[in-house]
Design a protein around this motif. Structure first.
Motif, short mmCIF file in Angstrom:
data_model
loop_
_atom_site.label_atom_id
_atom_site.label_comp_id
_atom_site.label_asym_id
_atom_site.label_seq_id
_atom_site.Cartn_x
_atom_site.Cartn_y
_atom_site.Cartn_z
N GLU A 30 0.84 -1.19 0.00
CA GLU A 30 0.00 0.00 0.00
C GLU A 30 0.88 1.24 0.00
N PRO A 31 0.36 2.37 -0.49
CA PRO A 31 1.17 3.60 -0.51
C PRO A 31 1.27 4.23 0.87
N LEU A 32 2.37 4.90 1.11
CA LEU A 32 2.53 5.71 2.32
C LEU A 32 3.02 7.09 1.91
N LEU A 49 6.99 14.80 1.10
CA LEU A 49 8.35 14.51 0.65
C LEU A 49 8.40 13.28 -0.24
N ALA A 50 7.52 12.32 -0.02
CA ALA A 50 7.58 11.10 -0.81
C ALA A 50 6.28 10.34 -0.68
N VAL A 51 5.98 9.57 -1.71
CA VAL A 51 4.93 8.55 -1.65
C VAL A 51 5.62 7.25 -2.03
N THR A 52 5.72 6.35 -1.08
CA THR A 52 6.42 5.10 -1.33
C THR A 52 5.46 3.93 -1.15
N MET A 53 5.60 2.91 -1.97
CA MET A 53 4.80 1.69 -1.84
C MET A 53 5.49 0.80 -0.83
N PHE A 86 -5.10 7.19 12.93
CA PHE A 86 -5.71 5.95 12.45
C PHE A 86 -6.69 6.20 11.31
N TRP A 87 -7.22 7.41 11.20
CA TRP A 87 -8.19 7.67 10.13
C TRP A 87 -7.52 7.95 8.78
N THR A 88 -6.20 8.13 8.78
CA THR A 88 -5.46 8.23 7.52
C THR A 88 -4.27 7.26 7.59
N PRO A 89 -4.53 5.96 7.47
CA PRO A 89 -3.49 4.96 7.71
C PRO A 89 -2.36 4.99 6.69
N ASN A 90 -2.57 5.65 5.56
CA ASN A 90 -1.53 5.69 4.53
C ASN A 90 -0.86 7.05 4.43
N SER A 91 -0.88 7.79 5.52
CA SER A 91 -0.22 9.10 5.56
C SER A 91 0.42 9.28 6.92
#
Length: 275
Positions: A30-32, A49-53, A86-91
């Motif tokens: 998943e993306p972070l 700064l980055a979006v990494t899988m 917890f409401w934005t698990p990928n950020s």
């Protein structure tokens, strides 16, 4: 590894011409989005700064390790806290201390990275030659050959998610007597290493001058660059090194070992560190 790392998926397995319905275990990808915020800026102002899988889990260590190995932060004292609601698990947002001076990266860089490439999107090879805060001592005490051979067994015993999915890379930090300090897994080899270095940063253990880094796959340039940023003097890979990885190890004073097997390995640079 947290249970968020895997998921069950229904498959049809063929053995010869005979099908069987089974459940397969997959590594999650998943993306972070990694963001940074300075307290002197406005309440809603953050910088992506980055979006990494990545494989979910140990996201705080991943974010801190990424910022450190990219040369954006140089110590844990520059960080106030890390926010991962917890409401934005990928950020995830790294909040800096008031007055912290950091090195923001070149705007030419494209910050999207994939799970397989830690240097994709960088404007040029020069943009990733980050200057490390640490100088690796080329005359450190040698490490026993028995320690090197014992690393692979330790990794296989500890790398739990890989054994169930076959889909994750691992980075493991050992002390020079072969004791496991940290083991981190991820779909991205550079993410796994950032997680391990991030944990060491959280523990204020940098530089890792008395440690060995073990990589579950090949040794690439970006992994050697990250190892150099953390001051790691010995890097061991189960797979092959690239030509640029060897050149990087030679430049930084790192002993680079590849093709570690039960009864053999190759030393590419600074063999005097292995006795």
């Amino acid at each position: 590894m947290e249970d968020t790392a895997t998921i069950l998926h229904s498959i049809v397995k063929y053995k010869g011409t005979q099908p069987t319905d089974l459940e397969d275990i997959l590594a999650i990808e998943e993306p972070l989005e990694i963001k940074i915020k300075h307290p002197e800026e406005g309440p809603g102002e953050t910088h992506t700064l980055a979006v990494t899988m990545r494989t979910p889990g140990e996201d705080e260590a991943l974010a801190l390790g990424f910022l450190f190995t990219e040369g954006i932060i140089t110590s844990p004292q520059q960080v106030d806290y890390v926010e991962a609601p917890f409401w934005t698990p990928n950020s995830i947002t790294v909040h800096l201390q008031k007055g912290a001076t950091i090195k923001m990266p070149d705007q030419k860089r494209n910050f999207y990275t994939t799970s397989s490439c830690g240097v994709c999107g960088k404007a040029s090879i020069e943009a990733i030659k980050t200057v490390s805060s640490f100088v690796i001592n080329r005359h450190t005490a040698p490490v026993g050959m028995d320690v090197i051979y014992g690393l692979m067994d330790s990794l296989h015993h500890q790398q739990s998610v890989f054994s169930t999915t076959g889909g994750l890379h691992a980075s493991a930090l050992f002390t020079t007597d072969g004791t496991l300090a940290y083991l981190c897994e991820d779909v991205g080899r550079h993410n796994a290493l950032d997680k391990a270095i991030g944990k060491a940063l959280q523990g204020e253990l940098l530089p890792l001058k008395d440690n060995i880094l073990l990589l579950s796959g090949r040794a690439s340039f970006e992994l050697l660059q990250k190892a150099n940023m953390a001051g790691i003097p010995i890097v061991v890979a189960l797979g092959a090194p690239s030509s640029l990885a060897v050149q990087t190890a030679q430049s930084f004073g790192i002993t680079l070992i590849g093709f570690l097997k039960t009864h053999s390995f190759n030393i590419y640079t600074f063999p005097e560190r292995i006795k």
